[in-house]
Design a protein around this motif. Sequence first.
Motif, short mmCIF file in Angstrom:
data_model
loop_
_atom_site.label_atom_id
_atom_site.label_comp_id
_atom_site.label_asym_id
_atom_site.label_seq_id
_atom_site.Cartn_x
_atom_site.Cartn_y
_atom_site.Cartn_z
N VAL A 12 0.91 -1.18 0.04
CA VAL A 12 -0.02 0.17 0.12
C VAL A 12 0.90 1.08 -0.11
N ASP A 13 1.95 1.31 0.73
CA ASP A 13 2.83 2.56 0.85
C ASP A 13 3.56 2.70 -0.54
N LYS A 14 3.73 1.75 -1.17
CA LYS A 14 4.43 1.76 -2.48
C LYS A 14 3.35 2.27 -3.61
N ALA A 15 2.06 1.65 -3.42
CA ALA A 15 1.13 2.36 -4.40
C ALA A 15 1.09 3.91 -4.26
N LEU A 16 0.64 4.12 -2.91
CA LEU A 16 0.47 5.53 -2.66
C LEU A 16 1.58 6.39 -3.10
N ASP A 17 2.84 5.98 -2.81
CA ASP A 17 4.09 6.84 -2.95
C ASP A 17 3.78 7.12 -4.63
N LEU A 18 3.51 6.22 -5.39
CA LEU A 18 3.40 6.29 -6.83
C LEU A 18 2.48 7.21 -7.18
N ILE A 19 1.21 6.98 -6.54
CA ILE A 19 0.27 8.24 -6.66
C ILE A 19 0.38 9.36 -6.61
N GLU A 20 0.87 9.78 -5.43
CA GLU A 20 1.49 11.18 -4.90
C GLU A 20 2.54 11.46 -5.79
N ALA A 21 3.28 10.78 -6.25
CA ALA A 21 4.51 11.27 -7.39
C ALA A 21 3.94 11.59 -8.50
N GLY A 56 -7.93 3.06 -12.03
CA GLY A 56 -8.33 4.23 -12.52
C GLY A 56 -7.44 5.28 -11.53
N TRP A 57 -6.46 4.88 -10.99
CA TRP A 57 -6.01 5.64 -9.83
C TRP A 57 -4.71 6.53 -10.80
N VAL A 58 -4.32 5.91 -11.84
CA VAL A 58 -3.46 6.47 -12.72
C VAL A 58 -3.79 6.27 -14.20
N LEU A 59 -3.38 7.42 -14.99
CA LEU A 59 -3.83 7.26 -16.43
C LEU A 59 -2.50 7.16 -17.08
N ARG A 60 -2.40 6.24 -18.11
CA ARG A 60 -1.16 6.26 -19.05
C ARG A 60 -1.47 6.67 -20.29
N PRO A 67 -2.53 11.43 -13.18
CA PRO A 67 -3.65 11.33 -12.51
C PRO A 67 -4.89 10.76 -12.95
N GLY A 68 -5.43 9.80 -12.42
CA GLY A 68 -6.60 8.80 -12.99
C GLY A 68 -7.66 9.57 -12.62
N THR A 69 -9.02 8.91 -13.43
CA THR A 69 -10.23 9.56 -12.98
C THR A 69 -10.58 9.08 -11.60
N ALA A 70 -10.18 8.12 -11.00
CA ALA A 70 -10.65 7.81 -9.63
C ALA A 70 -9.90 8.87 -8.59
#
Length: 256
Positions: A12-21, A56-60, A67-70
């Motif tokens: 979870v930490d790693k996923a949140l780190d990427l979303i925040e980055a 949907g948390w990240v858009l490629r 940042p994704g639609t979520a």
Amino acid sequence: MPEAPHAPRTAVDKALDLIEAVGRAPRPPRLTELADEVGLHRATAYRILVDLVRRGWVLRADDRYLPGTAVLLLSARAAHNSLTSVARPVLEKLSAQTGLMANLQVLESDGSRVVDVVRPDRLAMISTLLGDRLPAHRFAGPLALVAALAPEARGPYLDAARAQGHALDGDAGLLADIARAEAAGHAVEHGRNDQFVASVSRAVVPVPGAPVCAITLVGPAAEIDEEHLPTLGAALASAVDTLTGLLCRVGGEVGV
């Protein structure tokens, strides 16, 4: 005393780190840039990003991430609590200063939603549209928000306009409207939803490419014309600067 060892990062930490980055990047980052920033092996970062894109948390977009639609939908739901509380005094001051209706909008998956409104008594005949979802090709608020997005993230909003039969190309097309809003720093709409009503809107963008919300002035078309726009634009810019500062201060206090 020796420092306590840091607990290992969880998935979870790693996923949140990427979303925040992705959210704080000044421009859409590539995989290698994200992996380096959050201290992950490239293959590990890629596996997590695949799941974040799927959810949907990240858009490629090509080889970059946004940042994704979520994220936008979560922000929209949170707006009824923290964002409206912070923005309400700014809307009240702007409405009193201009004599116009002032509203707050947040971006959703294919438009924007009005989450708070301050309407003077004299404009009771104009609908507040509170709670309504607005498309970018008919309203200044979503247009300002879409214009503040990175070009790679505008696709869903262009698709929504196309699906409703609105042209994308040409001087009256949505792409030209977006370009004008980008150049001016605000979006202007005259008569597309109501021939007697106009609006001017500016996005609140603490991080380039990631608008948080938009502040919009709405009123009679005769009061939002070429003569009045410079004064209204300056008042709107000041309100947006104030709200941006408030949001950044609140974010800092909670460790965001």
